[in-house]
Write a protein that holds these residues in place. Structure first.
Motif, PDB file in Angstrom:
ATOM      1  N   PRO A 277       0.821  -1.215   0.000  1.00 19.57           N
ATOM      2  CA  PRO A 277       0.000   0.000   0.000  1.00 19.57           C
ATOM      3  C   PRO A 277       0.858   1.269   0.000  1.00 19.57           C
ATOM      4  O   PRO A 277       1.929   1.291   0.611  1.00 19.57           O
ATOM      5  CB  PRO A 277      -0.793  -0.101   1.314  1.00 19.57           C
ATOM      6  CG  PRO A 277      -0.888  -1.562   1.569  1.00 19.57           C
ATOM      7  CD  PRO A 277       0.429  -2.135   1.084  1.00 19.57           C
ATOM      8  N   ASN A 278       0.385   2.266  -0.711  1.00 21.35           N
ATOM      9  CA  ASN A 278       1.015   3.602  -0.741  1.00 21.35           C
ATOM     10  C   ASN A 278       2.297   3.706  -1.563  1.00 21.35           C
ATOM     11  O   ASN A 278       2.945   4.752  -1.551  1.00 21.35           O
ATOM     12  CB  ASN A 278       1.346   4.090   0.674  1.00 21.35           C
ATOM     13  CG  ASN A 278       0.170   4.789   1.271  1.00 21.35           C
ATOM     14  OD1 ASN A 278      -0.427   5.653   0.623  1.00 21.35           O
ATOM     15  ND2 ASN A 278      -0.205   4.400   2.460  1.00 21.35           N
ATOM     16  N   VAL A 279       2.658   2.659  -2.238  1.00 22.34           N
ATOM     17  CA  VAL A 279       3.924   2.706  -2.988  1.00 22.34           C
ATOM     18  C   VAL A 279       3.738   3.451  -4.322  1.00 22.34           C
ATOM     19  O   VAL A 279       4.711   3.842  -4.956  1.00 22.34           O
ATOM     20  CB  VAL A 279       4.492   1.276  -3.166  1.00 22.34           C
ATOM     21  CG1 VAL A 279       3.697   0.479  -4.175  1.00 22.34           C
ATOM     22  CG2 VAL A 279       5.956   1.308  -3.509  1.00 22.34           C
ATOM     23  N   GLY A 280       2.475   3.657  -4.716  1.00 19.48           N
ATOM     24  CA  GLY A 280       2.212   4.431  -5.938  1.00 19.48           C
ATOM     25  C   GLY A 280       1.595   3.630  -7.080  1.00 19.48           C
ATOM     26  O   GLY A 280       1.659   4.057  -8.233  1.00 19.48           O
ATOM     27  N   LYS A 281       0.982   2.501  -6.762  1.00 18.04           N
ATOM     28  CA  LYS A 281       0.421   1.639  -7.812  1.00 18.04           C
ATOM     29  C   LYS A 281      -0.651   2.353  -8.628  1.00 18.04           C
ATOM     30  O   LYS A 281      -0.620   2.344  -9.856  1.00 18.04           O
ATOM     31  CB  LYS A 281      -0.180   0.352  -7.195  1.00 18.04           C
ATOM     32  CG  LYS A 281       0.825  -0.504  -6.467  1.00 18.04           C
ATOM     33  CD  LYS A 281       0.176  -1.728  -5.829  1.00 18.04           C
ATOM     34  CE  LYS A 281      -0.835  -1.411  -4.754  1.00 18.04           C
ATOM     35  NZ  LYS A 281      -0.263  -0.727  -3.571  1.00 18.04           N
ATOM     36  N   SER A 282      -1.601   2.975  -7.930  1.00 15.94           N
ATOM     37  CA  SER A 282      -2.701   3.638  -8.645  1.00 15.94           C
ATOM     38  C   SER A 282      -2.183   4.826  -9.439  1.00 15.94           C
ATOM     39  O   SER A 282      -2.609   5.070 -10.565  1.00 15.94           O
ATOM     40  CB  SER A 282      -3.757   4.124  -7.655  1.00 15.94           C
ATOM     41  OG  SER A 282      -4.085   3.093  -6.774  1.00 15.94           O
ATOM     42  N   THR A 283      -1.252   5.551  -8.835  1.00 16.17           N
ATOM     43  CA  THR A 283      -0.662   6.700  -9.531  1.00 16.17           C
ATOM     44  C   THR A 283      -0.003   6.240 -10.830  1.00 16.17           C
ATOM     45  O   THR A 283      -0.154   6.877 -11.878  1.00 16.17           O
ATOM     46  CB  THR A 283       0.380   7.390  -8.618  1.00 16.17           C
ATOM     47  OG1 THR A 283      -0.222   7.661  -7.351  1.00 16.17           O
ATOM     48  CG2 THR A 283       0.884   8.678  -9.226  1.00 16.17           C
ATOM     49  N   LEU A 284       0.699   5.122 -10.774  1.00 15.73           N
ATOM     50  CA  LEU A 284       1.379   4.617 -11.973  1.00 15.73           C
ATOM     51  C   LEU A 284       0.375   4.140 -13.031  1.00 15.73           C
ATOM     52  O   LEU A 284       0.548   4.413 -14.224  1.00 15.73           O
ATOM     53  CB  LEU A 284       2.346   3.484 -11.610  1.00 15.73           C
ATOM     54  CG  LEU A 284       3.095   2.891 -12.802  1.00 15.73           C
ATOM     55  CD1 LEU A 284       3.951   3.942 -13.515  1.00 15.73           C
ATOM     56  CD2 LEU A 284       3.965   1.704 -12.388  1.00 15.73           C
TER      57      LEU A 284
END
Ligand code: GDP
Length: 288
Positions: free
Chosen positions: A129-136
């Motif tokens: 969580p929070n590593v940036g998956k959705s952003t990527l």
């Protein structure tokens, strides 16, 4: 977003990823460039069952560039295809499709030689969580597809997003993994970056951990920002670390009645400034 992980959640998260593995050709493993090992799932190799993979060091804009270079070298030596990216602004993101295609070069070349039009490479993004998956995912899609802050266990119809001239198809729901909780330092590193909530660990302990690391590896930035004089003589003496926390508090006016420093407030200020990049770019672990 913070998830309380229990064995049942882990089993479910793992099963969800393994179901998706059947659909895809390549896994894009997203980790945080500032703490590449601590932001990794400890069972990742086992979970991915030998699926072709690339490792992306995300949030490289926040990490110490020299240390990021060392990490890239480290992962390459481990035999991984690795890129440093910043999903927020998109730096490095355009290299992902070509890098993914390289993993399948032989197969693609053979297909082309036989006159077959290669089908798109199907990819899945995984990470804690929070590593940036959705952003990527949104960045690669060029539009808002994935809600940032997806929850594990929430199922919805999966869709393929066509990217890179339709040469890559990306699954719109990422695979969510858990970090290694058993190691307390891993927890602290994640907490320093804000990846896990401060309520889980004591904020003064998180700041203590951060200060101890920063004075060793980023002393000039600490000295300048908080007007400090000398680095601690004995890094393992807790009193010297607390003295720095007090100096930060005094500098920022975090004083309680009787003139004592409000350590909780000083901790909160330090962590906020650190995360906002006020102390410059930093990494919390190095490979060599
Ligand atoms: P997810 O839980 O893995 O889907 O993570 P999100 O995509 O929701 O991102 C978590 C937070 O990290 C958000 O506040 C993003 O804006 C931020 N973020 C994601 N990628 C980057 C990056 O490359 N650089 C920086 N500075 N922030 C990022």
């Amino acid at each position: 977003m913070t998830i309380q992980w229990f064995p049942g959640h882990m089993t479910r998260a793992r099963r969800q990823i393994q179901d998706k593995l059947k659909l895809i050709d390549v896994v894009i493993e997203l980790i945080d460039a500032r703490l590449p090992i601590s932001s990794r799932n400890p069972m990742i190799d086992e979970i991915l069952q030998g699926k072709p993979r690339m490792i992306l060091l995300n949030k490289a804009d926040l990490a110490d560039p020299e240390v990021t270079e060392e990490w890239i070298k480290y992962f390459k030596e481990e035999g991984h295809t690795t890129l440093a990216i910043d999903a927020n602004t998109g730096t490095g993101v355009k290299d992902i499709p070509a890098t993914a295609k390289l993993l399948f070069k032989d197969k693609i070349d053979r297909q082309i030689a036989k006159g077959i039009n290669p089908r798109p490479i199907r990819a899945l993004i995984v990470g804690i969580p929070n590593v940036g998956k959705s952003t990527l995912i949104n960045r690669m899609a060029g539009r808002n597809i994935a809600a940032t802050g997806d929850k594990p266990g929430v199922t919805k119809a999966q869709q393929w997003i066509k990217v890179a001239n339709r040469e890559i198809e990306l699954l719109d729901t990422p695979g969510i993994l858990w970090p290694k909780f058993e190691d307390q330092n891993v927890g602290y590193r994640l907490a320093v970056t804000g990846a896990i909530k401060e309520e889980i660990l004591n904020i003064e302990d998180i700041a203590f951990f951060a200060i101890k690391y920063l004075v060793q590896f980023y002393w000039p930035a600490m000295k300048e920002r908080y007007g400090l004089e000398e680095p601690p003589k004995d890094i393992d003496n807790p009193d010297e670390i607390v003295a720095i926390m007090e100096a930060i508090g005094r500098k920022r006016g975090a004083i309680i009645s009787g003139g004592r420093v409000d350590l909780e407030k000083a901790s909160s200020i330090l962590l906020r400034e650190l995360r906002a990049g006020k102390l410059g770019r930093f990494s919390l672990e190095a490979p060599y």
